[in-house]
Design an enzyme around this catalytic site. Structure first.
Site, PDB file in Angstrom:
ATOM      1  CE  LYS A 125       3.201   0.730  10.535  1.00 33.16           C
ATOM      2  NZ  LYS A 125       2.022   1.107   9.760  1.00 33.16           N
ATOM      3  CB  SER A 176      -0.961  -0.028   1.194  1.00 30.15           C
ATOM      4  OG  SER A 176      -0.368   0.440   2.349  1.00 30.15           O
ATOM      5  CG  HIS A 197      -1.131  -5.260   4.344  1.00 27.38           C
ATOM      6  ND1 HIS A 197      -0.647  -4.373   5.268  1.00 27.38           N
ATOM      7  CD2 HIS A 197      -0.593  -4.892   3.157  1.00 27.38           C
ATOM      8  CE1 HIS A 197       0.157  -3.495   4.669  1.00 27.38           C
ATOM      9  NE2 HIS A 197       0.194  -3.793   3.392  1.00 27.38           N
ATOM     10  CD  GLU A 206       2.199  -4.980   7.910  1.00 23.65           C
ATOM     11  OE1 GLU A 206       1.855  -4.628   9.050  1.00 23.65           O
ATOM     12  OE2 GLU A 206       2.571  -4.177   7.036  1.00 23.65           O
ATOM     13  CG  ASP A 239      -1.748   2.336   8.377  1.00 20.78           C
ATOM     14  OD1 ASP A 239      -2.361   3.329   7.916  1.00 20.78           O
ATOM     15  OD2 ASP A 239      -0.745   1.843   7.833  1.00 20.78           O
ATOM     16  CD  GLU A 291       0.587   4.165   9.785  1.00 18.71           C
ATOM     17  OE1 GLU A 291       0.745   3.561  10.868  1.00 18.71           O
ATOM     18  OE2 GLU A 291       1.087   3.775   8.721  1.00 18.71           O
ATOM     19  CG  ASP A 301       2.936   5.177   5.927  1.00 19.13           C
ATOM     20  OD1 ASP A 301       4.011   5.471   5.377  1.00 19.13           O
ATOM     21  OD2 ASP A 301       2.456   4.021   5.865  1.00 19.13           O
ATOM     22  CD  GLU A 310      -0.373  -1.484   9.243  1.00 20.75           C
ATOM     23  OE1 GLU A 310       0.063  -0.935  10.271  1.00 20.75           O
ATOM     24  OE2 GLU A 310       0.265  -1.543   8.180  1.00 20.75           O
ATOM     25  CG  HIS A 314       7.192  -3.887   9.235  1.00 18.13           C
ATOM     26  ND1 HIS A 314       6.587  -5.113   9.233  1.00 18.13           N
ATOM     27  CD2 HIS A 314       6.161  -2.983   9.376  1.00 18.13           C
ATOM     28  CE1 HIS A 314       5.288  -4.958   9.372  1.00 18.13           C
ATOM     29  NE2 HIS A 314       5.013  -3.688   9.466  1.00 18.13           N
ATOM     30  NE  ARG A 315       6.703   0.034   3.021  1.00 19.94           N
ATOM     31  CZ  ARG A 315       6.528   0.985   2.123  1.00 19.94           C
ATOM     32  NH1 ARG A 315       7.528   1.794   1.810  1.00 19.94           N
ATOM     33  NH2 ARG A 315       5.361   1.184   1.541  1.00 19.94           N
ATOM     34  CE  LYS A 331       5.679   2.146   5.987  1.00 16.80           C
ATOM     35  NZ  LYS A 331       4.450   2.245   5.174  1.00 16.80           N
TER      36      LYS A 331
HETATM   37  P1  PGA Z   1       3.041  -1.257   3.128  1.00 13.05           P
HETATM   38  O1  PGA Z   1       2.067  -1.009   4.355  1.00 13.05           O
HETATM   39  O2  PGA Z   1       4.349  -1.724   3.629  1.00 13.05           O
HETATM   40  O3  PGA Z   1       2.299  -2.288   2.311  1.00 13.05           O
HETATM   41  O4  PGA Z   1       3.139   0.062   2.409  1.00 13.05           O
HETATM   42  C1  PGA Z   1       2.507  -0.569   5.594  1.00 13.05           C
HETATM   43  C2  PGA Z   1       1.855   0.705   5.997  1.00 13.05           C
HETATM   44  O5  PGA Z   1       1.014   1.274   5.258  1.00 13.05           O
HETATM   45  O6  PGA Z   1       2.162   1.210   7.081  1.00 13.05           O
HETATM   46 ZN    ZN Z   2       0.783   3.032   6.852  1.00 10.96          ZN
END
Ligand code: PGA
Ligand code: ZN
Length: 419
Positions: free
Chosen positions: A392, A42, A159, A209, A246, A289, A316, A168, A369-370, A341
């Site tokens: 996270k 995402s 996810h 995740e 999130d 988030e 983010d 999330e 992380h991702r 990130k």
């Molecule tokens: P992504 O999602 O690693 O798939 O971008 C994580 C997030 O949005 O925090």
């Molecule tokens: Zn995010």
């Protein structure tokens, strides 16, 4: 100072059966660093460019052989035989070599792979633990501590299994004791969520995740399950164990409207803010988030004005670890926290600069992380080194997530020993 004698890359797999790049940097002193780069699904539209082959005959177009070649040929030719001197100088050189604003020529995955592999090698050569080496790079003079873990217990959006809009659903144990205790609390709550989902007849397979991807009907149902699990583990929800979200709202924002299954009709931004305010009074959130889409700046400012007294509003996709976006968000009071990130921007130096800029504005720092990961634990050392408030790394389950939470356990033990 040490010279870089070898720099090479290869294609490996990430946790989603998708190729990613691994980079190895070797110094003439014998020390080396290995880095493998995670990948988001995402992703924000303004992230640095992850270079993929787009060759439909390999890995459905997702191969990274071009990025590998860029490391093995052009980047290696520029760096091997030289003294990298400092991470800052190395990163400047990489940025100049690439020559594009989004690292689209060499690939942010190739560039970051080199940046991290060399950082690790230089840390090893300095005989310091990686987190301490990073603290020095970041000029972080505060005593080092382990950030509060943000466990992603339920996976929705891109996810998950498809029926939860929000991406999330977080559980954030309070920090009255050690990090090890928060991990224990997180793991107990994770196991309890599984029991509760089974009791409700909901599916409890897991998402990208490691969090559960249940067939619940609404986003509120998911928060109710988290709350129930916290209570069943003898903690007070929103008091000693807090909640977070999130929303990743880019994924359901279309034509100026936010469309979620909890509501029969699409909402415009003020209506969606009302919805989030109600949700926040029912289930108080520590972290919220990406509540709004990445271009909806004006409404981010109104939401932050309304909710930031009780809740940290975290950017983010809005911020994409980019200094210009941070500056705009500070000026517009658009958020009070940020997701960090490294692969959104592509070098360690630029990532550290964004952390400092956000910290100076009084924002909370959440290093992340991702969704597509490897067993590389660099991000855990990075989070400690820069003095992040939160980290996270997904659920406390699945190898590539647990590797990072376990790395915190060993850093915590080291930090408790007299220097
Ligand atoms: P992504 O999602 O690693 O798939 O971008 C994580 C997030 O949005 O925090
Ligand atoms: Zn995010």
């Amino acid at each position: 100072m040490a010279k870089l004698t070898k720099l090479y890359a290869r294609e490996i797999l990430d946790s989603r059966a998708t190729p990613t790049i691994e980079v190895i940097a070797i110094l003439d002193t014998g020390e080396y660093g290995v880095a493998s780069i995670p990948s988001g699904s995402s992703t924000g539209s303004y992230e640095a460019v992850e270079l993929r082959d787009n060759d439909p005959n390999r890995y459905l177009g997702k191969g990274v052989l071009k990025a590998v070649k860029n490391v093995n040929q052009e980047i290696a030719a520029a760096l091997v035989g030289r003294d990298p001197q400092s991470v800052l100088q190395l990163d400047d050189q990489l940025i100049r070599l690439d020559g594009t604003p989004t690292k689209s020529r060499l690939g942010a995955n190739a560039v970051l792979g080199v940046s991290i592999a060399v950082t690790k090698a230089l840390a090893a050569a300095s005989k310091k633990p990686l987190y301490r080496y990073i603290a020095e790079l970041a000029q972080n003079t505060q005593p080092l501590t382990i950030p509060s873990p943000v466990f992603n217990m339920i996976n929705g959006g891109k996810h998950g299994a498809g029926n939860l809009d929000f991406q999330e659903f977080h559980v954030i144990p309070g920090r009255t004791g050690s990090y090890a205790q928060t991990l224990e609390t997180g793991a107990e709550i994770y196991q309890t969520i599984k029991k509760i989902l089974a009791r409700r007849g909901a599916i409890h397979s897991v998402g990208d995740e490691g969090g559960f991807a249940p067939n619940l009907f609404t986003n509120l149902d998911a928060l109710e399950v988290l709350s129930e699990s916290i209570t069943e583990c003898h903690h007070k929800p929103s008091v000693d164990v807090e909640l977070g979200l999130d929303v990743a709202s880019n994924t359901f924002f279309k034509d100026g409207k936010y469309t979620i299954k909890d509501r029969s009709s699409p909402m415009d931004a003020p209506e969606f803010i009302d919805y989030l305010r109600d949700l926040n009074s029912q289930y108080p959130l520590r972290l919220l988030e990406d509540p709004l889409s990445e271009d909806d700046w004006k409404n981010w400012s109104s939401l932050t004005a309304e909710l930031s007294r009780t809740t940290t509003i975290v950017g983010d996709d809005l911020i994409v670890t980019n200094k210009d976006k941070v500056a705009k968000a500070i000026a517009e009071k658009a958020c009070t926290g940020v997701i960090i990130k490294p692969n959104q921007i592509g070098t360690i130096s630029e990532t550290i600069a964004v952390v400092k800029q956000a910290r100076a504005a009084g924002w909370k720092i959440n290093v992340s992380h991702r969704s597509g990961e490897t067993n590389d634990t660099f991000i855990a050392d990075f989070a400690v080194g820069v003095g992040a408030d939160y980290a996270k790394f997904g659920a406390p389950a699945r190898g590539e997530r647990v590797a990072k939470y376990n790395r915190f356990l060993s850093i915590e033990v080291e930090l408790q020993q007299p220097a």
